[in-house]
Design an enzyme around this catalytic site. Structure first.
Site, PDB file in Angstrom:
ATOM      1  NE  ARG A  89      -4.301  -1.271   0.091  1.00 17.46           N
ATOM      2  CZ  ARG A  89      -4.468  -2.291  -0.730  1.00 17.46           C
ATOM      3  NH1 ARG A  89      -3.487  -2.627  -1.562  1.00 17.46           N
ATOM      4  NH2 ARG A  89      -5.590  -2.978  -0.735  1.00 17.46           N
ATOM      5  CD  GLU A 124      -2.967   3.184  -5.516  1.00 15.30           C
ATOM      6  OE1 GLU A 124      -4.061   2.606  -5.695  1.00 15.30           O
ATOM      7  OE2 GLU A 124      -1.938   2.579  -5.200  1.00 15.30           O
ATOM      8  CG  HIS A 141      -3.097  -0.719  -6.917  1.00 14.46           C
ATOM      9  ND1 HIS A 141      -3.514  -0.055  -5.785  1.00 14.46           N
ATOM     10  CD2 HIS A 141      -2.996  -2.032  -6.541  1.00 14.46           C
ATOM     11  CE1 HIS A 141      -3.655  -0.908  -4.785  1.00 14.46           C
ATOM     12  NE2 HIS A 141      -3.355  -2.114  -5.222  1.00 14.46           N
TER      13      HIS A 141
END
Length: 331
Positions: free
Chosen positions: A249, A278, A296
Site C-alpha cells: 500500500r 491513487e 496498481h
C-alpha cells in the site's frame, strides 16, 4: 428466563436481518457490479448531497456491504447502517475499512486472500528485474531513437545474488521470497514477530533490515499500524546503492521522503505499483528514469480477478445463508 417463543422470535429476526438488502460501496470490477445488481438487487451508495437522504431511506434495511480496499467502510457509514452484519471486500486489502469499529459493532469483515498471492508476487519480481536492469527505461531509449543517436545505455546491475529484504513475510511476502530464492538471493525479512522455523533471516526493525540489503520489498498490509513504516531512517539505511519495491500500500512508505531520496540520488531506484493518493502520482516521479511506475496492477490478471470475484460472492452468499464468512479477517 428466556421463553421458547422469544428464542424463536430472535432466530427469526436474525434470519430477517440477514435477508436484508446488499449495498455496494464504491466502484468494483464491472462484472461484479453487474452480478450484484442483477443477482442480489444491490443498492449503490451515492456520493455527495444524495447520500444523507439515501441512508435515511435505506440504511436500516442493509445487512451486507460489498466494497474494496480502495473505498472501504468507515465508522461514520456504519453508524448509518444499524443492521449491517458483514463488510465483504473484493481484494486482499481492507485498510480503508475501520475493522476495530466493525468488530465493536459485531460486524464481520472478509477479504479475498490467497487467490491473488501468485500474481502480486510475480509483479514484485517483475518490478525487481525492471527497476534494477532498467528495462522500461531501455525500452523508451530504443523507441525514442536514442540508441542510434547516443549509443548504448549505461550499464546496470545484476539481480542474481543481490541481498533482498522483505517487509511483511505473509502469504505474498513468502511467495516473493520463494521466487527470488531462485535467483540465489539471500533473503531477510521484518515482521512484527519473528516466524518460527522460517528459513530466512529475521531483522528486528525495518531500519535494521534495510541496512543489510540491496533491494527492499514492501509487502506489508496497510492501515494505521504500518503508516510510513518505511520512513527517511529506513531509506537512509537502504542507501544510494539500494532499490525500493512497493507492492503493498502506498501508505506504508513516506512518499514525500521517497520522492526526495530518488530525486537527489540517495536511492538507486524504485519500482512502485502503489501510491499514497491513487490514482495521483507525484509529478516528480514521472520524469525520473530510475523509477518504474505501475497503476496498481499487482492482481490485474484475468484469472486472478475472476477468482477474487468468485471468492467475494462466496463470502456474500455464505453470510446471507448462515451469517458467517468464508474468509473472515481475523486480526
Amino acid at each position: 428466563m428466556t421463553s421458547v417463543g422469544s428464542e424463536i422470535s430472535a432466530e427469526a429476526q436474525q434470519v430477517s436481518v440477514r435477508a436484508g438488502r446488499v449495498l455496494r460501496v464504491g466502484p468494483l470490477k464491472p462484472s461484479l457490479m453487474e452480478s450484484l445488481s442483477s443477482n442480489y438487487d444491490a443498492l449503490v451508495l451515492p456520493d455527495g448531497d444524495e447520500r444523507g437522504a439515501f441512508l435515511a431511506l435505506h440504511g436500516e434495511s442493509i445487512t451486507a456491504a460489498v466494497t474494496s480496499g480502495r473505498t472501504g467502510v468507515d465508522a461514520e457509514l456504519m453508524d448509518h447502517l444499524p443492521n449491517l452484519g458483514a463488510i465483504v471486500h473484493f481484494g486482499v486489502g481492507y485498510d480503508t475499512t475501520d475493522v476495530d469499529a466493525a468488530r465493536a459493532r459485531g460486524i464481520g469483515v472478509s477479504n479475498t486472500p490467497d487467490v491473488l498471492t501468485d500474481c502480486v508476487a510475480d509483479i514484485a519480481v517483475g518490478l525487481v528485474l525492471d527497476t534494477v536492469r532498467q528495462l522500461s527505461f531501455s525500452d523508451r531509449y530504443v523507441r525514442e531513437g536514442r540508441w542510434v543517436a547516443e549509443g548504448n545505455t549505461p550499464l546496470t546491475r545484476q539481480v542474481t545474488g543481490k541481498r533482498v529484504g522483505i517487509i511483511g513475510l505473509g502469504r505474498i511476502g513468502t511467495a516473493i521470497a520463494d521466487r527470488l530464492s531462485g535467483f540465489r538471493c539471500p533473503i531477510s525479512y521484518h515482521n512484527r514477530n519473528e516466524i518460527e522455523g522460517s528459513p530466512y533471516t529475521y531483522a528486528s526493525t525495518p531500519q535494521a533490515l534495510a541496512g543489510g540489503v540491496d533491494i527492499l520489498i514492501v509487502a506489508a498490509s496497510g492501515g494505521a499500524g504500518t503508516k510510513h513504516l518505511v520512513d527517511s531512517d529506513v531509506l537512509d539505511a537502504l542507501g544510494p546503492q539500494g532499490y525500493l519495491i512497493n507492492v503493498a500500500r502506498g501508505s506504508v512508505v513516506d512518499e514525500e521522503a521517497l520522492v526526495s531520496y530518488l530525486s537527489d540520488g540517495r536511492l538507486a531506484g524504485a519500482g512502485l505499483d502503489v501510491f499514497a493518493d491513487e490514482p495521483r502520482v507525484p509529478e516528480t516521479l514521472l520524469g525520473l528514469d530510475n523509477v518504474v511506475l505501475l497503476p496498481h496492477v499487482g492482481s490485474g490478471t484475468i484469472e486472478t480477478r475472476a477468482a477474487m470475484q468468485a471468492l467475494t460472492l462466496e463470502n456474500l452468499d455464505q453470510f446471507l445463508a448462515d451469517g458467517t464468512l468464508t474468509t473472515p479477517v481475523t486480526r
